[in-house]
Design an enzyme around this catalytic site. Structure first.
Site, PDB file in Angstrom:
ATOM      1  N   VAL A  33      89.490  54.079  48.279  1.00  0.00           N
ATOM      2  CA  VAL A  33      88.910  54.937  49.319  1.00  0.00           C
ATOM      3  C   VAL A  33      88.976  56.401  48.902  1.00  0.00           C
ATOM      4  CG1 VAL A  33      89.136  55.697  51.720  1.00  0.00           C
ATOM      5  CG2 VAL A  33      89.380  53.280  51.158  1.00  0.00           C
ATOM      6  N   ALA A  34      90.068  56.779  48.235  1.00  0.00           N
ATOM      7  CA  ALA A  34      90.205  58.165  47.763  1.00  0.00           C
ATOM      8  C   ALA A  34      89.173  58.491  46.698  1.00  0.00           C
ATOM      9  CB  ALA A  34      91.607  58.384  47.213  1.00  0.00           C
TER      10      ALA A  34
ATOM     11  N   ILE B  98      86.128  56.868  46.024  1.00  0.00           N
ATOM     12  CA  ILE B  98      84.704  56.696  46.324  1.00  0.00           C
ATOM     13  C   ILE B  98      84.214  57.818  47.233  1.00  0.00           C
ATOM     14  CG2 ILE B  98      82.976  55.216  47.430  1.00  0.00           C
ATOM     15  CD1 ILE B  98      84.724  52.826  46.671  1.00  0.00           C
TER      16      ILE B  98
ATOM     17  N   ASP C 137      84.579  66.541  54.681  1.00  0.00           N
ATOM     18  CA  ASP C 137      83.892  66.804  53.415  1.00  0.00           C
ATOM     19  C   ASP C 137      82.373  66.828  53.561  1.00  0.00           C
ATOM     20  OD1 ASP C 137      86.062  67.219  51.858  1.00  0.00           O
ATOM     21  OD2 ASP C 137      85.715  65.556  50.492  1.00  0.00           O
TER      22      ASP C 137
ATOM     23  N   ASP D  87      44.261  69.847  36.585  1.00  0.00           N
ATOM     24  CA  ASP D  87      42.817  69.847  36.735  1.00  0.00           C
ATOM     25  C   ASP D  87      42.366  71.299  36.933  1.00  0.00           C
ATOM     26  OD1 ASP D  87      40.269  68.861  37.011  1.00  0.00           O
ATOM     27  OD2 ASP D  87      40.470  68.441  39.146  1.00  0.00           O
TER      28      ASP D  87
ATOM     29  N   GLU E  82      82.243  58.421  49.808  1.00  0.00           N
ATOM     30  CA  GLU E  82      81.486  57.585  50.752  1.00  0.00           C
ATOM     31  C   GLU E  82      80.198  58.232  51.239  1.00  0.00           C
ATOM     32  OE1 GLU E  82      85.677  56.196  50.841  1.00  0.00           O
ATOM     33  OE2 GLU E  82      84.731  58.152  51.004  1.00  0.00           O
TER      34      GLU E  82
END
Length: 867
Positions: A278-279, A281, A708, A325, A283
Site C-alpha cells: 500500500v505504501a 503503490i 496526496d 496541408d 493508488e
C-alpha cells in the site's frame, strides 16, 4: 439488377418514386424512418460498463485488490473497505472522463454538418445534409459540397472534383446519358458522390444513397476497423507500472520472509507485506494522470483544439515533424486578388480608378462574366469568382447595382474544352460580350487592346508583354485569369463561334492568401525543434510560393511532386527527406509514404488533413489532426485531434500545451513516488530492525488518496514556464524512470523517510508503539504536503512565487485540515487508529516535516544563484 448509372434519368426517378418537383413531406418522413439520417456512423463505441471494467486491468490495481483480500483475512475491515472504495472511485473517474471526451467530439460534429439545397413539394429549400433522404432532388452549383450519392438528371457544364474519393485532382465533367457497360467509380460520369466538390457549372441530381451506403460510407467502414496506436506516455506508464509492480512484489516477498524468519505470526507478516504494498503503490496515479490530461483537453478546447482521446494530449509534446496541408490550414481557404495588369502596368487591386474607362470596363468584365454573388454579407459561389467581386467592391463597384444596370441577356457557361465563360449584356446601348478564362486560350482569340479611352489593334509586342507578365505572376504562385470583351453587331444568343475578335481588358492574378498567424506559428515550431513540411494537392509553383512566404521553405530546401516521389526508392527518399519541405500534387499513397519515411527516422509525426483520401495517413501518423470546419467525417474519425478553426497556429498552441501536460504529469508522478519511496523506506527500516510496524494500511491509504491527491492535481495545473517550446521535443523512447528522475526520488524520498523515522523514534521514546505510529503517520503526511511545493518545478518557490499556482496553496490547506480532522475528531481517531499527542510532540512533528522542504528549497536557490 442494373446499377444506377446504367439507367436513364427517367428510370431512376421511377425506381425511387419521385418527380422532378421533389419528395412530399409524407415521403420524406417515411424514408427517414427507413434509411435514418444522412450521416456517417462511427464504430460501436465502448459502453460505460466495458470502460468501467477495463479500469481494473492494471497490474497495480490487481496488487491492491490482493492487499484488500489479505486485509480482510486479517480482520482489518477498515483497510479492506477503504482500498475497495479507492479502486471503485478510480474506475468511476476514468469512465466519466472517457465519456466526456466522446461528447466533445459529438458536439463538434453537430456544428460541422453542411447545408444543401433541395427540391421538395415543388419548391426550392435549404436544409442540413443530415436530413437528406434517398429520392431527394439536389440542386448543385459551383462551390457546393455534394452531401449524398446521386444520379445526374440535368447538367449545365457541371464539373465535380472527386479527389476525396479517387485521389485524382482533375475535375470530372458530368453528363446525363446512361452508361450501358460496367464502369469503375472514376468512370461513372453521370453520378456524383458524397464528399466531392462542385467546381464549375450547375446541375440537378436525384439522391440514390445516403449515410453509410454512400461510397464514402464504405471507406468509413474500412477506417473503423483500423487499430489505435499507444501514445508515448501510455508506453512509458506501462513500462513504469510493470517495473514498479515487479519491484513491489519482490520487496514485499523479502519483507514477508524476513518477518517469518524472525518468528512473527504469518498473518502479522502478511500485514507487514500489505502495508509495504500500500505504501509503494500510488493508488491515485491513474486518476491524477486522467485529471491532468482532462484539464489539458479543456484548455485546448478553449483554444479550438478538440482532443478525441485523453491519452493523446501529451503525445503532442513529442511531435518533431508536422506534415501540414496547405489549403485552409496554412492559408485562408479563399481566393484573393493580389495584382492586376492593365494599361501596360501592374496595379494593386485597391488602386483601380473606377472613373476611367480602362479600369471600369475591366471591372465590368470581372463582375458581369461571373456566376457568384454576395447575399446577406456571405459569398455564394466559386472562390475565384468571389475574389473578383471582392476586388470590385473594394473600389466601390457594387455587384448588385451593376447587374441591375447591365442585366445578363445570354451566356455561355465555362467548360473544360473552351476554358472560358462568356456573358452578353447591353452597355451604352450596344450588345457587348464579356469573357474571362485561361490566358493561353483567350490571347490567341484577341485582336484588340484598350489603350486609354480608345481601342487599337493588339501588336506582337503587346502580346509578348502580356505573356511575360503572366509568366512572372505564375512564378510567384499566382493564378491568372484574362478578362476581355467584344462589341457584337446585334443582340443575339451567344454561341461558341462568336468567342473571337476580343479586346484585351486586363489580367487578374490571385491566390489563396496565407493566414496572418501562419508565419509566426511556423517560426514558433522551428524554435520548438519541430520541422514543418507542406503536403498538398496544389501545383508545385503555388505551393512553393506559399511555403516561402510563411517560412516553411528556406534556402537549400526543395519541393517535389507526387510523380517525382514515385520515382524515388525508399533509400533515395530517406537520403533527401531532410531537405524536402514541400510535396505537391500528391496521392493518398504518397502521404502515407512520407509519414512512414519520417517515422523510420524515429520522429513523432503529426499529420493534418480534411479529405477522405487523407484518412489513411491520419491513421498512420502518431497524431492525426483533422479539420473541424472543412474536414470530412471520415478524416475526423481517423484523427486523434480536431482543429475547430482549421488553423495551423492552433497546432503549435496544442504542442505547447501537450509539453506542459507531460511536464506536469511527470512532476505529479515525482511527487507521488518520492512520498511513496519515503513510506517504503520507513517500512523497510522498521522491518530490518524488528521494530513495530510504523503505519497501518489505512494510514497509507489516507496519505496516498486524500492528502496526496489534491497536491498532485494542483501540480498538474501548473502554468507553462517561459521557454517551454524552446526546449525541443522530448525523446519518445525515454521512459519516465530516467537516472536523474530515480536519483531525485531516492534522495527526496530518503530525506522525508529520515525525518519521519526521527519522529517515529521520538514517539517510541516518549509514548510507546501507538504514539510512535501516530507521529510517523502525521509527520509523513505533513512532510508530503510540504513536498508538493518542491515538485511544482525544477525552480525554487522564490523564483516561481507561491501565488503563481494558488491551487497548490489550497491543496496544502485542504490536506492540513483533513489531517487535523483525523487527529482530533474522536470517531476518525478510532477509524484511523491514532493516539492523542502532546503539544511538544505536535511541535516536533511540524519541525521534522519542514526539514526536507527547507533543504530542497535551499539547494534549488543555491543552484539558481550559481546558474
Amino acid at each position: 439488377m442494373k446499377e444506377w448509372y446504367q439507367n436513364s434519368g427517367k428510370e431512376v426517378l421511377e425506381a425511387l418514386g419521385v418527380t422532378p418537383g421533389g419528395l412530399s413531406d409524407s415521403q420524406v418522413k417515411e424514408r427517414k424512418q427507413k434509411y435514418g439520417g444522412n450521416a456517417l456512423q462511427e464504430t460501436k463505441r465502448k459502453g460505460s460498463l466495458q470502460v468501467f471494467l477495463e479500469q481494473f486491468q492494471d497490474l497495480l490495481v490487481i496488487i491492491l485488490i490482493v492487499a484488500a483480500v489479505i486485509s480482510m483475512l486479517t480482520d482489518n475491515v477498515e483497510s479492506t473497505v477503504v482500498i475497495f472504495a479507492v479502486i471503485i472511485l478510480n474506475a468511476i473517474l476514468g469512465t466519466v472522463q472517457h465519456q466526456k471526451a466522446e461528447k466533445s467530439l459529438e458536439s463538434l460534429k453537430s456544428l460541422s454538418s453542411p447545408c444543401t439545397r433541395v427540391m421538395r413539394n415543388g419548391r426550392k429549400m435549404e436544409l442540413s445534409s443530415v436530413d437528406v433522404v434517398p429520392g431527394d432532388i439536389l440542386i448543385l452549383e459551383t462551390g457546393d459540397l455534394v452531401v449524398a450519392d446521386g444520379r445526374v438528371l440535368e447538367s449545365y457544364a457541371l464539373q465535380v472534383n472527386e479527389s476525396s474519393l479517387t485521389g485524382e485532382s482533375i475535375n470530372v465533367e458530368k453528363q446525363t446519358a446512361p452508361i450501358k457497360r460496367q464502369a469503375p467509380l472514376g468512370d461513372r460520369i453521370n453520378m456524383v458522390y458524397s464528399g466531392s466538390l462542385v467546381t464549375a457549372g450547375r446541375g440537378m441530381v436525384v439522391v440514390t444513397e445516403t449515410g453509410m451506403n454512400t461510397e464514402i460510407g464504405k471507406i468509413a467502414q474500412l477506417m473503423n476497423a483500423t487499430k489505435e496506436k499507444k501514445t508515448p506516455l501510455q508506453v512509458s506508464l506501462d513500462r513504469f507500472s510493470s517495473k514498479l509492480a515487479a519491484g513491489i512484489m519482490i520487496i514485499c516477498a523479502v519483507v514477508f520472509f524476513l518477518s517469518l524468519y524472525r518468528k512473527m505470526p504469518v498473518l502479522d507478516s502478511l500485514m507487514f507485506a500489505v502495508a509495504l504494498a500500500v505504501a509503494a503503490i500510488p493508488e491515485a496515479l491513474s486518476s491524477i494522470v486522467t485529471i491532468v490530461q482532462a484539464m489539458g483537453t479543456q484548455k485546448m478546447a478553449k483554444e479550438h483544439a478538440i482532443i478525441k482521446e485523453l491519452k493523446a494530449v501529451e503525445s503532442l509534446g513529442c511531435v518533431s515533424v508536422i506534415c501540414s496541408d496547405k489549403t485552409g490550414t496554412l492559408t485562408q481557404n479563399r481566393m484573393e486578388v493580389q495584382k492586376v495588369y492593365l494599361g501596360g502596368r501592374v496595379w494593386e487591386p485597391d488602386k483601380l480608378r473606377v472613373e476611367q474607362k480602362p479600369f471600369a470596363w475591366f471591372l465590368y468584365g470581372a463582375v458581369l462574366a461571373n456566376d457568384s454573388s454576395w447575399q446577406d454579407g456571405r459569398g455564394i459561389g466559386d472562390p475565384t469568382e468571389l475574389a473578383l467581386l471582392e476586388m470590385a467592391h473594394a473600389v466601390g463597384m457594387k455587384e448588385g447595382r451593376l447587374r441591375e444596370q447591365f442585366p445578363r441577356i445570354s451566356e455561355l457557361a465555362f467548360d473544360s474544352d473552351r476554358k472560358m465563360m462568356s456573358t452578353e449584356h447591353r452597355v451604352d446601348g450596344k450588345a457587348v460580350m464579356f469573357s474571362k478564362g485561361a490566358i493561353d486560350t483567350l490571347l490567341d482569340r484577341t485582336d484588340w487592346i484598350l489603350d486609354g479611352e480608345k481601342r487599337r489593334p493588339i501588336g506582337v509586342s503587346d502580346k509578348r508583354r502580356i505573356q511575360n507578365q503572366n509568366l512572372e505572376f505564375s512564378r510567384d504562385g499566382l493564378r491568372v485569369l484574362m478578362v476581355v470583351c467584344k462589341e457584337l453587331e446585334k443582340q443575339v444568343p451567344l454561341k461558341p463561334e462568336l468567342e473571337n475578335g476580343f479586346t484585351f481588358l486586363g489580367l487578374v492574378a490571385m491566390m489563396d492568401p496565407a493566414r496572418p498567424e501562419s508565419r509566426p506559428a511556423v517560426a514558433s515550431a522551428r524554435r520548438a525543434g519541430i520541422r514543418t513540411v507542406m503536403i498538398t494537392g496544389d501545383h508545385k509553383v503555388t505551393a512553393s510560393a506559399i511555403a516561402e512566404k510563411i517560412g516553411i521553405m528556406e534556402p537549400g530546401d526543395v519541393a517535389v511532386t507526387g510523380q517525382e516521389l514515385d520515382g524515388m526508392s525508399d533509400e533515395m527518399l530517406g537520403g533527401k527527406l531532410e531537405s524536402i519541405s514541400v510535396y505537391a500534387r500528391v496521392s493518398p499513397e504518397n502521404k502515407i509514404r512520407i509519414v512512414d519515411a519520417w517515422q523510420q527516422k524515429g520522429k513523432i509525426v503529426a499529420m493534418t488533413g480534411d479529405g477522405v483520401n487523407d484518412a489513411p495517413a491520419l491513421k498512420k501518423a502518431d497524431i492525426g489532426i483533422a479539420m473541424g470546419i472543412t474536414g470530412t467525417e471520415v478524416s475526423k474519425d481517423a484523427a486523434s485531434m480536431i482543429l475547430a478553426d482549421d488553423n495551423f497556429a492552433t497546432i503549435i498552441k496544442a504542442v505547447a500545451n501537450g509539453r506542459n501536460v507531460y511536464r506536469n504529469i511527470k512532476n505529479a508522478i515525482k511527487f507521488l513516488l518520492s512520498g511513496n519511496m519515503a513510506g517504503i523506506l520507513c517500512v523497510l527500516y522498521t522491518s530490518l530492525l524488528a521494530l513495530p510496524i510504523p503505519f497501518a494500511p489505512v494510514h497509507l491509504l489516507f496519505i496516498n488518496l486524500l492528502t496526496d491527491s489534491l497536491p498532485a492535481i494542483a501540480i498538474g495545473m501548473e502554468q507553462p514556464e517561459a521557454g517551454l517550446l524552446e526546449q525541443g521535443p522530448r525523446d519518445p523512447q525515454e521512459g519516465i524512470l530516467t537516472k536523474s528522475f530515480l536519483s531525485s526520488l531516492v534522495l527526496q524520498g530518503g530525506l522525508i523517510a529520515a525525518c519521519t523515522m526521527m519522529a517515529y523514534r521520538t514517539g517510541l521514546w516518549t509514548g510507546g508503539a501507538a504514539v510512535a505510529s501516530t507521529m510517523a503517520f502525521t509527520t509523513l503526511t505533513l512532510a508530503r504536503l510540504f513536498h508538493g511545493f518542491n515538485c511544482r518545478s525544477e525552480h525554487s518557490i522564490i523564483a516561481l512565487g507561491v501565488g503563481s499556482n494558488l491551487y497548490t496553496v489550497m491543496a496544502f490547506e485542504a490536506g492540513v485540515l483533513l489531517l487535523l480532522a483525523v487527529l482530533f475528531v474522536p470517531r476518525l481517531q478510532i477509524l484511523f487508529a491514532v493516539s492523542d499527542l502532546s503539544l511538544r510532540q505536535l511541535l516536533s512533528i511540524v519541525i521534522f516535516a519542514l526539514i526536507p522542504t527547507a533543504i530542497i528549497q535551499a539547494w534549488k536557490t543555491i543552484r539558481e544563484g550559481l546558474a
